[in-house]
Design an enzyme around this catalytic site. Sequence first.
Site, short mmCIF file in Angstrom:
data_model
loop_
_atom_site.label_atom_id
_atom_site.label_comp_id
_atom_site.label_asym_id
_atom_site.label_seq_id
_atom_site.Cartn_x
_atom_site.Cartn_y
_atom_site.Cartn_z
N GLU A 15 -6.24 -17.09 3.42
CA GLU A 15 -5.64 -15.81 2.97
C GLU A 15 -6.77 -14.92 2.52
O GLU A 15 -7.77 -15.41 1.97
CB GLU A 15 -4.68 -16.12 1.81
N HIS A 35 0.91 -2.27 -0.35
CA HIS A 35 0.64 -3.18 0.77
C HIS A 35 0.30 -2.33 1.99
O HIS A 35 1.00 -1.37 2.29
CB HIS A 35 1.85 -4.07 1.07
N ARG A 81 -6.82 -5.50 -0.03
CA ARG A 81 -5.63 -4.70 0.22
C ARG A 81 -5.81 -3.21 -0.05
O ARG A 81 -5.42 -2.37 0.75
CB ARG A 81 -4.55 -5.18 -0.76
N HIS A 106 4.09 -2.11 -3.36
CA HIS A 106 4.43 -3.51 -3.15
C HIS A 106 4.56 -4.32 -4.44
O HIS A 106 5.52 -5.05 -4.62
CB HIS A 106 3.34 -4.13 -2.26
N GLU A 114 6.87 -10.93 -12.60
CA GLU A 114 6.28 -9.64 -12.21
C GLU A 114 6.47 -8.56 -13.27
O GLU A 114 5.66 -7.64 -13.38
CB GLU A 114 6.84 -9.18 -10.86
N ARG A 154 -4.30 -7.60 -7.70
CA ARG A 154 -3.79 -8.97 -7.59
C ARG A 154 -4.33 -9.65 -6.33
O ARG A 154 -4.33 -9.06 -5.25
CB ARG A 154 -2.27 -8.93 -7.52
#
Length: 522
Positions: free
Chosen positions: A115, A231, A277, A340, A364, A375
């Site tokens: 990832e 995102h 991101r 996101h 969250e 994050r």
Amino acid sequence: MKGLPAETDFVVIGAGVAGLRAAIELAAAGRVLVLTKKQISKPHTESGEGGLAAVLSDEDEITLHLQDTINAGDGLCNPTAVKILVEEGTQRIEELIAWAAHNDRGGTRLVFGPETGHSRGRVLHSQGDSTGTEILRVLNAKAHALKHISIAESAFTTSLIGHDGRVTGVSLIDEKGNPHEVACSAVLLATGAMGQIYRNTTNLEAATADGVALAFRAGAEVSDMEFVQFHPTVLYLKKAPRFLLSEALRTEGAHLRNIELDRFLGKYHPLGELAPRDVVARAIVHEMEVSRAKDPFVYLDLTHLSPAKVQKRFPRIYATFMQHNIDITEDLIPVRPAAHFCIGGVRTDLEGKTSVAGLYAAGEVAATGVHGANRLPSNSLLESLVYGARTGRAMREALGLAAKTGAEPKVAYSNGPVDAGAEGLIRQIQELMWNDVGIVRTRVAMQKAIKTLEEMKPKLANPNTRRAHEAANLHLVGLLVARSALAREESRGAHYRIDCPAHDDKKFLKHSVVRGERVVFL
Ligand SMILES: Cc1cc2nc3c(=O)[nH]c(=O)nc-3n(C[C@H](O)[C@H](O)[C@H](O)COP(=O)(O)OP(=O)(O)OC[C@H]3O[C@@H](n4cnc5c(N)ncnc54)[C@H](O)[C@@H]3O)c2cc1C
């Protein structure tokens, strides 16, 4: 459940991974009432398609996961909070596996996927891209088996009840539109995301920032609200839902192309498609601007990858796109960025305690400092599991501090699904936030947004439908985001300002905290 009680030991608002995990801990101490605003099967946890990060492989180390998280956080992670996340995360996942979670395996061994931002393959998946669904299945089964836990669906919490500076219960509207009050010893906010403050978001319709708004009105501090993660790759097709295309697709080799079909990320970051991101989202915004298209987007391209591999690794994404007549193994996918994840939220200590007695937050909706200013992907399901469990344990000490609430509330609510007035206000807030407090920010635009939001206030007073409550919550939280973003006069992590493009460590290597009308940095 049959009928709502007037009194219980603990109220947990939210039945996602944080709420359910906390409820399981709390059930050992007393009666737990879990409230969800929709059906239990529809929290965000269900959407988790990328996966769950955890150090369980022999080739990985806790210290590496810790360092990757801190690197992503751009100077603002609370190292103790991160240490707890990565150390207790391993235990929480082993526990889930013992409770019969199915994770993807190669033979009998768990498979750890790569990832972006993770220096080792450490992301667990279930049925390829249905990790959130699997975690929820297991937690729901466990919670339903515990007799102290009752779950009320379509129970929309409208406010927190306070007594002598302590939260002692909740007011809610039930599924028939009737008002109720429930008294308890302690309340947990596990209400999840707030992406609906923006016009484009991956978040479900229910993500209307209720928890932050409830806490702020009750006098709790909120923190780091300027850090909203966008995102980069979300399906952009007219009339189709804003379906998220997981980062894992790029990790597995997908390319991004502009409308000239050129790969462009190499111009913006040495890691190209694997850049963080926020860098990818801003690069896409720039490419869309220079394209001068009326309705701009870029493409995600998987056509060079093995179709069999794509279908096996991403079965849910593949099937969802086939419903829209897009075969992701053959067609280019039009994408745009969208709001996101909310990095900030209700400020808590490491046991989920907020600044108001009797009020806790996890998942969250909470701001523990675990994500810093940005994050790391696949860390939020883990956060909800770890901090849900910790907060549930800490709340047990509040048992017996229940205060009786007053008489039955007399206000009658209209609970109809349609509220054209509220709907119009919500669209206005979403548009304003997207245009003026979005991915790329400026002082002038944010000041304009704050002024317009202030002027809207009278239209949002005294809500009497669910949707009007949601509109008021979105409005309040929009203001909190805009004020925090204006106060942070630098760029860091997910917060980017054209007028202050660099870090300013001297002034801003701190967390923003909103106290009433003021934003302070601590
Ligand atoms: C599309 C998508 C994909 C994602 N993929 C990943 C991933 O791969 N890995 C990862 O780690 N994270 C991922 N995330 C983030 C992750 O899913 C969330 O951060 C996490 O699920 C939050 O869990 P939670 O328990 O805090 O809240 P949620 O799961 O959102 O649950 C919130 C609950 O609160 C209830 N609620 C809210 N307001 C009220 C109210 N007023 N009254 C009563 N009930 C209320 C809701 O009904 C719901 O039950 C993804 C998020 C999205 C949107």
